[in-house]
Design an enzyme around this catalytic site. Structure first.
Site, PDB file in Angstrom:
ATOM      1  N   CYS B  91       0.822  -1.215   0.000  1.00  0.00           N
ATOM      2  CA  CYS B  91       0.000   0.000   0.000  1.00  0.00           C
ATOM      3  C   CYS B  91       0.856   1.265   0.000  1.00  0.00           C
ATOM      4  CB  CYS B  91      -1.000  -0.028   1.155  1.00  0.00           C
ATOM      5  SG  CYS B  91      -2.336   1.165   0.945  1.00  0.00           S
ATOM      6  N   HIS B 216      -3.324  -5.289   1.796  1.00  0.00           N
ATOM      7  CA  HIS B 216      -2.669  -5.461   3.097  1.00  0.00           C
ATOM      8  C   HIS B 216      -2.664  -6.905   3.593  1.00  0.00           C
ATOM      9  CE1 HIS B 216      -2.226  -1.192   3.898  1.00  0.00           C
ATOM     10  NE2 HIS B 216      -3.444  -1.020   3.401  1.00  0.00           N
ATOM     11  N   GLU B 218      -0.828  -8.067   5.736  1.00  0.00           N
ATOM     12  CA  GLU B 218      -0.517  -8.037   7.171  1.00  0.00           C
ATOM     13  C   GLU B 218      -1.764  -7.861   8.033  1.00  0.00           C
ATOM     14  OE1 GLU B 218      -0.079  -5.622   5.083  1.00  0.00           O
ATOM     15  OE2 GLU B 218      -0.327  -3.653   6.024  1.00  0.00           O
TER      16      GLU B 218
END
Lengths: 334, 240
Positions: B91, B216, B218
């Protein structure tokens, strides 16, 4: 005729997924009733993207701005988001009267001026102000005690919106009540517009201390503790397991210096809001940049000393007592 | 004896920890099992960067991260790093890795020029346009299981511009063109919604040792992307 805030819904409460979550098991919340972009394959406005944006703000500074020019100064100084409002809390305090949501035109000018996320405040319980802000495409809504409450019993049902909400809290029970209503981010209430960090410290210490207590409790004790805190049991249990709030938690209310910001970070906050502290000081751009650096390097006193140097005058601080002009804003909401 | 043990030296993966979701990457990376021991380094200074074999640039605000990098004297060291060692940008990290950016803040913003792409910030619009969508990704473990893509004010790849001397760009995941922002109609879309000509459908790509995702990984609990970065990008580039 749909009124988003009052959609009965009845969908299960999403378990917000954590950050800095020691066990590392973020839970992607069930998709809420959001429109589909391609007939079912993707979903907008899920709790995952709402709390996810807060995670992207971590380690950052969110600055109050009252016009496009200030918003640009904040962006250049490294703000990770700006809060658009008509009067900073120090002025709301000084001028009194009813403080409301800002003029959408002014908010739109700020949105057009910067590329970072723009937040705006609504009055506690004023779900129509929230509908308006969602309609103009704001990135985050602060249901804020700084504005005059519109409802002294109910907060907004925040699950009903695609736009995420941040809410203030003075302790763990209040934080979990707001999360159960759909808040995707929490901040301390502090005492806005005073330039005095003592209340923010009190609130953050209360939250951390209560989390530490909960984290060593048995299930039976947690049921009793949930009753004491007036918090939903499942959220308290999740908090105890994670040993932190299940959403991002920022400091707010009375921060005025880089040292204040680093103090709140060392007390366990994920980032900071600075309201009146920047544009009520002598050199706004310089102070803003110093606070941004302080939040990144909060554990490096040598660097903190360097960035605290020669910042010009800080905002005037107020003593928080019964004579405080504008009264105690933190006691608004429950 | 000692020498033999040292022959497999630790692999040091840095996570740029100036602002944003670095803790989330740290948690995911800890869960990756690898033949070689992985040491995670949170990078805030040049000294910390220099000890690393690879780097992850997390999501956050690209303007904030770039400013903090400049103030910490990290911009040039990061550009040098990108010429030698693998970097993964998610991102905001993807924006920093790009060579060109649209919808930059007024007056422009600083980039690392690590990958030959131009990217548009907030390509889908404001937060109310943020979304989740399942993705097919080439090269992940269990490829038949879709990867859950979380797109938050995500950037959009506008064009690729490799020169003959650059390593080629390899696309590893696209989204359905029907998910593209309706405000953009630069390239007419095919009926078949995976138009290979349209760079805007690209959400994950590789160039040389570098990896870029506009979403994302994560924020999920699926560590296959972190595993992919370690095994496909990092380990081959770190001599034993």
């Amino acid at each position: 005729m749909t009124t988003p805030a009052h959609t009965p819904g009845g969908s299960p409460l999403p378990v917000p997924h954590g950050v800095g979550n020691p066990s590392g098991t973020p839970v992607v919340a069930p998709t809420r009733s959001a429109p589909h972009k391609d007939g079912g394959n993707s979903s907008l406005g899920t709790f995952g993207v709402k709390s996810g944006l807060a995670q992207m703000l971590k380690g950052g500074v969110i600055m109050d701005v009252v016009n496009a020019e200030q918003a640009r100064i904040a962006e250049e100084a490294g703000a990770c988001a700006v809060m658009a409002l008509e009067r900073v809390p120090a002025d709301i305090r000084a001028q009194g009267g009813v403080a409301r949501m800002s003029d959408p035109k002014m908010i739109k000018e700020i949105v057009d001026a910067v590329t970072i996320p723009v937040m705006a405040k609504v009055r506690i319980g004023h779900f129509v102000e929230a509908q308006i802000l969602q309609a103009i495409g704001i990135d985050y809504i602060d249901e804020s005690e700084v504005l005059t409450p519109a409802d002294d019993e109910h907060h907004i049902n925040k699950h009903a919106y695609k736009v995420p909400f941040v809410c203030g809290a003075r302790n763990l029970g209040e934080a979990l009540r707001r999360i159960s209503e759909g808040a995707a981010m929490i901040r301390t209430k502090g005492e806005a517009g005073t330039g005095n960090v003592v209340e923010a410290v009190r609130h953050q210490r209360a939250v951390m201390s209560e989390i530490r207590k909960a984290s060593v409790m048995s299930e039976e004790e947690l049921y009793a503790y949930a009753r004491d805190l007036q918090a939903p049991f499942h959220l308290l249990k999740e908090t105890a397991r994670l040993k932190r709030l299940p959403v991002v938690n920022f400091a707010a209310g009375g921060l005025a210096t880089p040292a204040d910001a680093a103090l709140m970070m060392q007390l366990g906050c994920d980032g900071v809001f600075v309201g009146s502290g920047i544009f009520k000081s002598g050199d706004a751009a310089k102070r803003a940049r110093a606070i941004v650096q302080a939040v990144t390097h909060y554990n490096n006193p040598k660097l903190l000393a360097e960035i605290s140097e020669d910042l010009g005058e800080a905002m005037v601080g107020l003593t928080i007592d019964d004579n405080l002009k504008g009264g105690r804003l933190a006691s608004r909401g429950w | 004896m000692q020498q033999e043990e040292d022959s497999q030296k630790d692999v040091r993966i840095g996570i740029l920890a100036l602002q944003g979701a670095f803790a989330e990457h740290q948690i995911m990376l800890r869960k990756v099992t690898s033949k070689r021991k992985i040491v995670i380094v949170l990078v805030r200074t040049q000294d910390e960067l220099e000890t690393c074999d690879a780097l992850i640039i997390p999501g956050g605000e690209s303007t904030t991260i770039a400013l903090l990098a400049r103030l910490a004297g990290l911009l040039e060291p990061l550009r040098d790093f990108s010429k030698k060692k693998p970097i993964w940008g998610t991102c905001a990290g993807a924006i920093l890795l790009a060579s060109g950016v649209e919808n930059a803040k007024k007056g422009g913003q600083e980039l690392l020029h690590g990958m030959s792409i131009t990217i548009e910030r907030n390509g889908w619009g404001s937060q109310v346009e943020s979304f989740e969508a399942p993705l097919e990704v080439e090269g992940l473990r269990e490829p038949e299981r879709p990867f859950h893509g979380i797109f938050i004010r995500a950037p959009v790849v506008i064009s690729t511009n490799t020169s003959p001397t650059d390593p080629p760009i390899v696309v590893i995941s696209r989204i359905s063109a029907s998910l593209l922002p309706t405000s953009q109609t630069v390239v007419p879309l095919d009926e078949d919604d995976t138009d290979p000509r349209d760079p805007r459908t690209v959400v994950a790509l590789r160039q040389g040792q570098h990896l870029l995702t506009t979403f994302h990984p994560e924020l999920t609990k699926d560590n296959r992307f972190h595993e992919y970065f370690v095994t496909e990008c990092v380990l081959p580039s770190v001599p034993p």
